[in-house]
Design a protein around this motif. Structure first.
Motif, mmCIF file in Angstrom:
data_model
loop_
_atom_site.group_PDB
_atom_site.id
_atom_site.type_symbol
_atom_site.label_atom_id
_atom_site.label_comp_id
_atom_site.label_asym_id
_atom_site.label_seq_id
_atom_site.Cartn_x
_atom_site.Cartn_y
_atom_site.Cartn_z
ATOM 1 N N LYS A 171 0.829 -1.203 0.000
ATOM 2 C CA LYS A 171 0.000 0.000 0.000
ATOM 3 C C LYS A 171 0.865 1.254 0.000
ATOM 4 N N GLU A 172 1.961 1.225 0.783
ATOM 5 C CA GLU A 172 2.850 2.393 0.859
ATOM 6 C C GLU A 172 3.498 2.685 -0.495
ATOM 7 N N ILE A 173 3.926 1.618 -1.174
ATOM 8 C CA ILE A 173 4.557 1.800 -2.484
ATOM 9 C C ILE A 173 3.535 2.292 -3.507
ATOM 10 N N LEU A 174 2.317 1.778 -3.427
ATOM 11 C CA LEU A 174 1.269 2.236 -4.343
ATOM 12 C C LEU A 174 1.025 3.736 -4.196
ATOM 13 N N GLN A 175 1.016 4.198 -2.955
ATOM 14 C CA GLN A 175 0.820 5.629 -2.716
ATOM 15 C C GLN A 175 1.968 6.444 -3.315
ATOM 16 N N LYS A 176 3.185 5.939 -3.164
ATOM 17 C CA LYS A 176 4.347 6.638 -3.727
ATOM 18 C C LYS A 176 4.328 6.597 -5.256
ATOM 19 N N LEU A 177 3.858 5.490 -5.819
ATOM 20 C CA LEU A 177 3.759 5.401 -7.277
ATOM 21 C C LEU A 177 2.776 6.434 -7.819
#
Length: 230
Positions: free
Chosen positions: A159-165
């Motif tokens: 989820k954290e990486i998705l937000q950064k993407l």
């Protein structure tokens, strides 16, 4: 010498019962011990089977984790190769396309201006504007391609990486939009020799590029942490 055992006759019945009792006690003890041994053997077999089952599950878990690690690592590496390719190729492509356009514009416009040819001046401006628009369209197409390529990462990312993407895509969109704005304004800025405004556009684009780089670095760190947790 003959021993007279008649004195034992009154006790024979007790001796017999005692012997039978001892025999029964022995048999019962033997059966109980045999049952204990059998139970221990059965339990030992169960423990061995449980141990083997745990080993198999552990090995399967290790294999799964190894596969997940290798799979994610490969996809993450491919993702950053794509990002590096996108940014480096975009810069190289921009220079390769822009420099000839500017040189051609300078030659055509200067020639027309020297000969007081207004039609030639307008033609030089129009051609440059059209070529600038084409570069803008190409940059939007490349950004769309990059967005499509990141869909694979979104399937496995946290989820954290998705937000950064999402933030990274927005930052690239801003850089692209600001670059296109500069492209559209560049012909008139060159004609007006407005170097201050050109520098302002360039600095604005550079700041947005730094924001993209910062988000990119944060994604790398998150991906590294995620791989270490597998």
């Amino acid at each position: 010498m003959n021993i007279d055992l008649k004195f034992l006759e009154p006790y024979l019945i007790y001796i017999l019962f005692g012997s039978i009792s001892l025999l029964i006690l022995y048999v019962r003890t033997f059966i109980q011990e045999s049952a204990k041994i059998s139970a221990l053997k059965k339990r030992n077999k169960e423990l061995i089977e449980e141990t083997e089952s745990i080993k198999k599950e552990h090995q399967l878990d290790i294999s799964k984790r190894k596969y997940q690690y290798e799979s994610k690592k490969e996809q993450y590496l491919n993702f950053f190769k794509l990002i590096d390719s996108f940014t480096s190729e975009a810069n190289i492509s921009m220079q390769e396309k822009l420099i000839p356009i500017l040189n051609r514009f300078s030659e055509d416009y200067l020639d027309a201006s020297t000969n007081n040819n207004k039609n030639g001046e307008n033609k030089a401006i129009t051609e440059m504007s059209n070529q600038m628009r084409k570069i803008s369209f190409d940059s939007i197409a490349e950004l769309t391609k990059l967005r499509q390529e990141t869909n694979t990462i979104r399937v496995i990312a946290s989820k954290e990486i998705l937000q950064k993407l999402d933030l990274l895509e927005l930052s690239y969109e801003k850089v692209t939009a600001k670059s296109n704005t500069m492209m559209s304004a560049l012909p008139q800025l060159l004609l007006a020799d407005n170097q201050d405004e050109i520098n302002k556009h360039q600095k604005d684009i550079e700041l947005s590029g730094r924001d993209s780089k910062l988000i990119n670095d944060e994604i790398i760190e998150l991906m590294r942490m995620e791989l270490n947790e597998i």
